[in-house]
Enzyme design. Structure first.
Site, PDB file in Angstrom:
ATOM      1  N   HIS A  23      -5.493   8.706   8.453  1.00  0.00           N
ATOM      2  CA  HIS A  23      -4.576   7.555   8.368  1.00  0.00           C
ATOM      3  C   HIS A  23      -3.689   7.590   9.598  1.00  0.00           C
ATOM      4  CE1 HIS A  23      -1.433   4.853   6.830  1.00  0.00           C
ATOM      5  NE2 HIS A  23      -0.597   5.719   7.384  1.00  0.00           N
ATOM      6  N   ARG A  33      -4.188   4.302  17.090  1.00  0.00           N
ATOM      7  CA  ARG A  33      -5.125   3.471  16.327  1.00  0.00           C
ATOM      8  C   ARG A  33      -6.477   3.379  17.045  1.00  0.00           C
ATOM      9  NH1 ARG A  33      -4.068   2.412  11.144  1.00  0.00           N
ATOM     10  NH2 ARG A  33      -5.156   0.441  11.291  1.00  0.00           N
ATOM     11  N   LYS A  40      -6.787  13.141   6.024  1.00  0.00           N
ATOM     12  CA  LYS A  40      -6.984  12.988   4.586  1.00  0.00           C
ATOM     13  C   LYS A  40      -7.808  14.155   4.022  1.00  0.00           C
ATOM     14  CE  LYS A  40      -6.738   7.954   4.917  1.00  0.00           C
ATOM     15  NZ  LYS A  40      -7.486   6.689   4.734  1.00  0.00           N
TER      16      LYS A  40
END
Length: 149
Positions: A115, A85, A9
């Site tokens: 993300h 993740r 990001k």
């Protein structure tokens, strides 16, 4: 093999974290299949985060994503979505396990650096959205040193 969409990001880009983040995925043995350094248009950000459009934080999230360039990537490997993740860490940095990207670099949930796809199906949708032109076809010579078959 499984694929995951990963986006650094604007705060991660501005803070110079691109190299470290890429390195973490490479060192795990995942293959970089696509990468773009780009500014995101408002309508594109709204499309990407459409599932969150009814949330009160949605307008701020869109403003954040369009505030500066991002690095959009596709990583490939065994269980890359779930493992990715774990590498990234919990959405709320204060809940992220030590050693994860968010635990190491993020302080606020609204500036959480990265993300990652939350499921294989969402990964496919995100990859189709961000990489409509397709991905590079290649396999590292390290494949037999990482995977048993």
């Amino acid at each position: 093999m499984e694929q995951s969409f990963i986006m650094i990001k604007p705060d991660g880009v501005q803070r110079g974290l691109i190299g470290d983040i890429i390195s973490r995925f490479e060192k795990k043995g995942f293959y970089l299949r696509g990468m773009k350094f780009m500014n995101v248009e408002r309508s594109f950000a709204q499309q990407h985060y459409a599932d969150l459009s009814d949330k009160p934080f949605f307008p701020g999230l869109v403003e954040y994503i369009i505030s500066g360039p991002v690095v959009a990537m596709v990583w490939e490997g065994k269980d890359v979505v779930a493992t990715g993740r774990r590498i990234i860490g919990a959405t709320r940095p204060w809940e992220a396990a030590p050693g994860t990207i968010r635990a190491d670099y993020a302080v606020e949930v609204g500036r959480n650096v990265i993300h990652g796809s939350d499921s294989v199906d969402n990964g496919k949708k995100e990859i189709a959205l961000w990489f409509p032109e397709g991905l590079a076809e290649w396999r590292s010579n390290l494949h037999p040193w990482i995977y048993e078959s």
